[in-house]
Design a protein around this motif. Structure first.
Motif, PDB file in Angstrom:
ATOM      1  N   VAL A  14       0.855  -1.189   0.000  1.00  0.00           N
ATOM      2  CA  VAL A  14       0.000   0.000   0.000  1.00  0.00           C
ATOM      3  C   VAL A  14       0.887   1.234   0.000  1.00  0.00           C
ATOM      4  CG1 VAL A  14      -1.796   1.291   1.213  1.00  0.00           C
ATOM      5  CG2 VAL A  14      -1.814  -1.213   1.249  1.00  0.00           C
ATOM      6  N   HIS A  15       0.588   2.173  -0.920  1.00  0.00           N
ATOM      7  CA  HIS A  15       1.308   3.449  -0.987  1.00  0.00           C
ATOM      8  C   HIS A  15       0.292   4.563  -0.718  1.00  0.00           C
ATOM      9  CE1 HIS A  15       4.734   1.337  -2.814  1.00  0.00           C
ATOM     10  NE2 HIS A  15       3.821   0.680  -3.500  1.00  0.00           N
ATOM     11  N   ASP A  16       0.527   5.343   0.327  1.00  0.00           N
ATOM     12  CA  ASP A  16      -0.419   6.383   0.712  1.00  0.00           C
ATOM     13  C   ASP A  16       0.345   7.631   1.130  1.00  0.00           C
ATOM     14  OD1 ASP A  16      -3.488   6.708   1.342  1.00  0.00           O
ATOM     15  OD2 ASP A  16      -2.425   7.650   3.018  1.00  0.00           O
ATOM     16  N   LEU A  17      -0.164   8.803   0.737  1.00  0.00           N
ATOM     17  CA  LEU A  17       0.536  10.057   0.999  1.00  0.00           C
ATOM     18  C   LEU A  17       0.211  10.666   2.353  1.00  0.00           C
ATOM     19  CD1 LEU A  17       0.242  11.830  -2.469  1.00  0.00           C
ATOM     20  CD2 LEU A  17       2.141  10.487  -1.565  1.00  0.00           C
ATOM     21  N   THR A  18      -0.822  10.171   3.020  1.00  0.00           N
ATOM     22  CA  THR A  18      -1.221  10.766   4.289  1.00  0.00           C
ATOM     23  C   THR A  18      -0.635   9.974   5.455  1.00  0.00           C
ATOM     24  OG1 THR A  18      -3.234   9.451   4.626  1.00  0.00           O
ATOM     25  CG2 THR A  18      -3.398  11.375   3.182  1.00  0.00           C
ATOM     26  N   THR A  19      -0.818  10.519   6.639  1.00  0.00           N
ATOM     27  CA  THR A  19      -0.399   9.830   7.862  1.00  0.00           C
ATOM     28  C   THR A  19      -1.584   9.165   8.552  1.00  0.00           C
ATOM     29  OG1 THR A  19      -0.660  11.894   9.113  1.00  0.00           O
ATOM     30  CG2 THR A  19       1.537  11.394   8.219  1.00  0.00           C
TER      31      THR A  19
END
Length: 332
Positions: A231-236
């Motif tokens: 999974v690649h996600d820009l948020t925390t």
């Protein structure tokens, strides 16, 4: 068709109306800046007729006669040809390897032949579209009511720098969806009516990648199937996932909740299946606010090769419903 080929343009600077609320929404265009300035079309929007080779038929303007929210929306009044407006490359900057979802609200009035749709394409550092990334939404009519058009641009292109978005009114003679099927029938276009677009929203999504422990998706017993999840996600935001596995009859045979996913890491899950056969694994990723990504992968779990060298896949066969061609019984 000309309207499918999206070329680059020099981008004007973004305006205050293209707000960046934070979170997953990176841009939102609602045309409400017309409250402050009497302009026909606010930046960064452009008429794409010349770029796409479309005739300059019809009228257009941001007007306050209909709106999905607020008071203003972009209105297109056709006069026999397709129409297209868009945000050029260089305005909406993106991160490579990130999925982006584009939504827009649309409403039609007395449109009988054409349909409305949206399109989006990733562009490189030179502003050139990455052709393989081009995505169109469904093309619809929405008579006298607001509907939502939506598409997702997959972020598997490492050279992507910006996202180009377009709003289309496509007539049948321009390659759009036609009601008439027979080619001998005359193709009609709308010379009256109206289409409104409003609330164009762009947000980044979690990019989910699935793979199995066999590059071709065929796992040979007694090795158990294993699913790798990245999974690649820009948020925390806190990420969780649900893994469902269904068989060829669409029966749920396995389900598991996965807690505390970390972006950028790869997780593996060994599947404890009871029977050989064809399956599909579906992973749904969520934050506390709701779903943010989904991916699915088919695979087969088959028996070891027989003496003849063929794989024993249990009751797996092929049925071709044409006379004179082999049936499942012929292939058994």
């Amino acid at each position: 068709m000309a309207a499918v080929v999206l070329s680059s343009l020099t981008a004007p600077p973004p305006t205050a109306a293209a707000s960046e609320p934070g979170g997953r929404v990176i841009r939102h265009f609602d045309f409400e800046e017309l409250e402050l300035a009497p302009i026909r079309l606010p930046q960064p929007w452009l008429n794409l007729a010349d770029e796409l080779g479309l005739p300059r038929f019809g009228d257009w303007a941001v007007r306050n006669d209909q709106a999905a929210s607020g008071r203003w929306a972009l209105r297109l009044d056709p006069d026999g040809g397709s129409m297209a407006f868009g945000i050029p490359s260089g305005v909406v900057l993106v991160y490579p390897m990130t999925d982006y979802r584009v939504r827009a609200r649309v409403r039609t009035h007395e449109i009988a032949h054409g349909r409305a749709r949206i399109a989006a394409v990733l562009c490189d550092a030179d502003g050139q579209p990455i052709a393989e990334s081009l995505v169109h939404s469904r093309a619809i009519r929405s008579p006298d009511r607001w509907s939502t058009l939506e598409l997702t641009v997959p972020g598997r292109f490492p050279d992507a720098i910006s996202l180009k978005v377009e709003l289309h009114l496509i007539q049948p003679d321009e390659g759009g969806p036609a009601d008439a099927v027979a080619t001998t029938e005359p193709v009609l276009s709308d010379v009256a009516g109206a289409v409104w677009f409003d609330d164009v929203t762009i947000e980044h999504r979690s990019r989910v990648e699935l793979s199995t422990n066999a590059s071709d998706g065929i796992i040979i017993a007694p090795i158990p199937p294993t699913i790798s999840i990245a999974v690649h996600d820009l948020t925390t935001s806190e990420l969780t996932a649900r893994l469902d596995v269904r068989d060829a009859e669409d029966r749920l045979v396995l389900s598991e909740d996965i807690e505390q996913l970390r972006s950028g890491e790869t997780f593996q899950r060994q599947l404890r299946l009871e029977r050989l056969g064809w399956y599909e694994a579906v992973i749904s990723v969520s934050t506390p606010e709701g779903p943010v990504g989904e991916q699915r992968i088919p695979f087969a779990w088959v028996g070891p090769p027989t003496r003849s060298g063929a794989l024993d896949a249990g009751r797996i066969g092929v049925t071709i419903g044409l006379d004179g061609l082999p049936t499942e019984g012929d292939l058994a």
